[in-house]
Design an enzyme around this catalytic site. Structure first.
Site, short mmCIF file in Angstrom:
data_model
loop_
_atom_site.label_atom_id
_atom_site.label_comp_id
_atom_site.label_asym_id
_atom_site.label_seq_id
_atom_site.Cartn_x
_atom_site.Cartn_y
_atom_site.Cartn_z
N GLU A 1 9.49 7.08 -17.94
CA GLU A 1 8.16 7.70 -18.13
C GLU A 1 7.59 7.36 -19.50
OE1 GLU A 1 8.26 11.91 -17.27
OE2 GLU A 1 9.29 11.55 -15.38
N LYS B 1 16.35 20.69 -13.21
CA LYS B 1 15.65 19.43 -13.42
C LYS B 1 16.48 18.36 -14.13
CE LYS B 1 11.81 18.60 -12.66
NZ LYS B 1 10.55 19.04 -13.25
N SER C 1 14.94 20.22 -18.28
CA SER C 1 13.76 21.02 -18.59
C SER C 1 14.21 22.26 -19.33
CB SER C 1 13.08 21.41 -17.28
OG SER C 1 12.33 22.59 -17.45
N HIS D 1 0.84 -1.22 0.00
CA HIS D 1 0.00 0.00 0.00
C HIS D 1 0.86 1.26 0.00
CE1 HIS D 1 -3.21 -2.80 1.27
NE2 HIS D 1 -2.29 -3.27 2.10
#
Ligand code: ARG
Length: 465
Positions: free
Chosen positions: A297, A290, A284, A163
Site C-alpha cells: 500500500e 487485522k 490495527s 476488466h
C-alpha cells in the site's frame, strides 16, 4: 555584522555593500541538502586539480596540497566531524573554504578554470550515475527473486482477468513473469539513460568555457565519463538527464504500484490467493484480527511522490533561458527523494517476493468460477470446422445455460453440450479442464507451464549477461 558578512561570502563578497538577511541566506542556501553530494564534489575537484597540474596551470606542489587537504576533508565528512555552515551556502563553497583553511593558497587555486555551474552539473551527473548503478543492481535482485517465485509456480493455475472479470486460466508463474518483463524494460531504460548522464560538463566554466589551456578529455577519462558535453552553454544548463532518470524512476514505481495493487487484492480475505510474510505487514490498533499489507500500500502511495518529482523537474526547466540559472538548485531534492524512494522500495520488494505464500486451492477455485474455459470450447469447435463467430455464439448460449443452472461448462453432460453444437465429441472434456486450457497455449509468450519454464530460463540468462 561586517566581519560576519565577509566571512560568509568570501567567494563573491567584494562586489556587495550589504549582507543578505538571514531569511534570504536560508532561502538561497542548499548546503543542508546538497552536502550529500560531498564525495562526488571531492572526486570532481581531484580530477580537475590533477588536470590543472598536468597542464601546468597549477604547480605539482599545489596539486599535492589539494590532494592532502581533500583526503582530510573526506575523512572529516565520513567521521561526521565536518562543520557544514549555512553561511557558506552550498557543498562546493563549504569544501573549498575548508580546503583553503587546511592548505592555504593551493585551496584558492583549485577553482581556476572552473565555476560552480560546471562543478555542480558534474557532481549531479556523478551522483545520478552511481544511483543508476545501484538501482540497476537492485532491479536485478528483484527480478531474480520474482523468477524464483515464478519457477515455484510455473504450473499453479489461477484465473487470468480482464476488466477484473475471470477471463481465462493462466499460471501464476506466467502472471509473475509479466512483471519480470516490466522490470527488465526498466533496467534497459536506466542503462540507456546512463549513456546520456555519463558526459562531462567540467570545462564549460560559468557558461562560455575558460581561457586556461584545459584538457577536458583527460578529466572525462579520470572520472569515467564516456565523453565531454559538446557545448558549454548546454553543459551548465542541461538537466535532461535528471528528467530522464526521474521518468525512468516514475515508470519503475508505476510498475511497483500495479503489482502492489494486485498483492493487496490477492491478500484480501475475500480473494485469499496469497499471504505476505508478517514482517511486511502491520496490525490495527483497534481491530485485533487485522493483518494489513502496508508495504504494497505504501509503495503504491509513494508512486505519487516520484511522479510528482518528474513533473517538478519538467516544470523547473520549461521556462529557463540559457545558460545556468539559480532555479537549477531546485533539481536536487526531487532527485534525491526519487533515488531514496526507489532504492528503499526495490530493496523491500526483492525481499518481499521471497515472503509471498501462494494458496493454489483458492486460485484454482476462483478459476473454476466464471467459465474461464469458454474460449477453449469455442476454439475446440473451430478446430472441428465451425467458423469462429458461430462457435462464439454457441458457447455464449452454453454459458447462459450454465449460469441458469449454476454449474460450470465441465459439469454439463456430453448430451447437454451437444445441444449447442453437434460437433461436440467426448474429447471435449480435455479442453474444458484448467490444465488442458493452460497447456494448450504452448507458444512463445503463452501461459503453458512448458513455456513459462522456458521464459524463466531465458530471463535468467538475461540476468547473468
Ligand atoms: N548550489 C548551486 C546549485 O545547486 C551551485 C551553483 C551555483 N552557481 C551560481 N552561480 N550561483 O545549482
Amino acid at each position: 555584522m561586517t566581519s560576519q558578512f565577509s566571512k560568509k561570502s568570501e567567494a563573491w563578497s567584494a562586489r556587495f555593500s550589504e549582507p543578505v538577511s538571514d531569511l534570504v541566506k536560508r532561502y538561497t542556501a542548499s548546503v543542508f541538502f546538497d552536502k550529500r553530494m560531498a564525495a562526488f564534489d571531492i572526486q570532481g575537484s581531484l580530477a580537475h586539480a590533477e588536470m590543472l597540474a598536468t597542464q601546468n596551470i597549477i604547480t605539482a606542489q599545489d596539486h599535492a596540497d589539494i590532494q592532502r587537504g581533500m583526503a582530510q576533508i573526506h575523512a572529516e565528512i565520513e567521521a561526521g566531524k565536518f562543520e557544514w555552515l549555512l553561511d557558506l551556502e552550498d557543498v562546493h563553497l563549504n569544501i573549498e573554504k575548508r580546503l583553503t583553511e587546511l592548505v592555504g593558497d593551493a585551496g584558492k587555486r583549485l577553482h581556476t578554470g572552473r565555476s560552480r555551474n560546471d562543478q555542480v552539473a558534474t557532481d549531479i551527473r556523478l551522483y545520478v550515475r552511481a544511483s543508476i548503478d545501484t538501482i540497476v543492481g537492485l532491479l536485478g535482485d528483484f527480478r531474480s527473486a520474482l523468477l524464483d517465485l515464478a519457477e515455484q509456480h510455473s504450473d499453479t493455475i489461477m484465473p487470468g482477468f480482464t476488466h477484473m472479470q475471470v477471463a481465462q486460466p493462466i499460471t501464476f508463474g506466467h502472471h509473475i513473469l509479466a512483471y519480470v518483463e516490466m522490470f527488465s524494460r526498466d533496467t534497459e531504460r536506466m542503462l540507456d539513460c546512463r549513456k546520456r548522464v555519463n558526459r562531462l560538463p567540467l570545462g564549460a566554466a560559468a557558461l562560455a568555457g575558460t581561457t586556461f589551456p584545459i584538457d577536458r578529455e583527460r578529466v572525462a577519462r579520470t572520472l569515467g565519463f564516456d565523453d565531454v558535453c559538446h557545448n558549454s552553454l548546454d553543459a551548465v544548463s542541461d538537466r535532461d538527464f535528471a528528467i530522464e532518470f526521474c521518468a525512468a524512476g516514475a515508470l519503475i514505481m508505476t510498475h511497483i504500484s500495479r503489482m502492489s495493487e494486485e498483492l493487496v487484492i490477492w491478500m484480501s480475505p475475500r480473494v485469499g490467493f496469497i499471504d505476505i510474510a508478517d514482517r511486511f505487514c502491520t496490525g490495527s490498533s483497534i481491530m485485533p484480527q487485522k493483518k494489513n499489507p502496508d508495504v504494497p500500500e505504501l509503495a503504491r502511495g509513494k508512486t505519487g511522490r516520484v511522479n510528482g518529482h518528474l513533473i517538478a523537474l519538467l516544470t523547473l526547466m520549461k521556462g529557463q533561458p540559457l545558460a545556468y540559472n539559480k532555479d537549477n538548485q531546485e533539481d536536487k531534492e526531487p532527485l534525491f527523494d526519487t533515488v531514496d524512494t526507489l532504492v528503499d522500495t526495490l530493496r523491500i520488494f526483492a525481499d518481499m517476493a521471497g515472503g509471498i505464500t501462494v494458496k493454489p486451492e483458492a486460485m484454482r477455485a476462483a478459476a473454476l468460477q466464471g467459465y474461464a474455459t469458454a474460449t477453449d470450447l469455442a476454439d475446440y469447435l473451430v478446430k472441428k470446422g465451425l467458423p469462429f463467430r458461430d462457435a462464439h455464439e454457441a458457447v455464449a448460449l452454453a454459458v447462459r445455460t450454465c449460469v441458469d443452472k449454476a454449474c460450470d461448462l465441465s459439469d454439463m453432460s456430453l448430451a447437454d453440450l451437444q445441444q449447442f453444437s453437434p460437433l461436440v465429441g467426448a474429447d471435449v472434456f480435455e479442453v474444458l479442464t484448467l490444465e488442458g486450457s493452460v497447456a494448450a497455449r504452448d507458444h512463445i509468450g503463452g501461459t503453458a507451464p512448458r513455456q513459462v519454464k522456458l521464459a524463466i530460463a531465458r530471463a535468467r540468462q538475461q540476468l547473468t549477461n
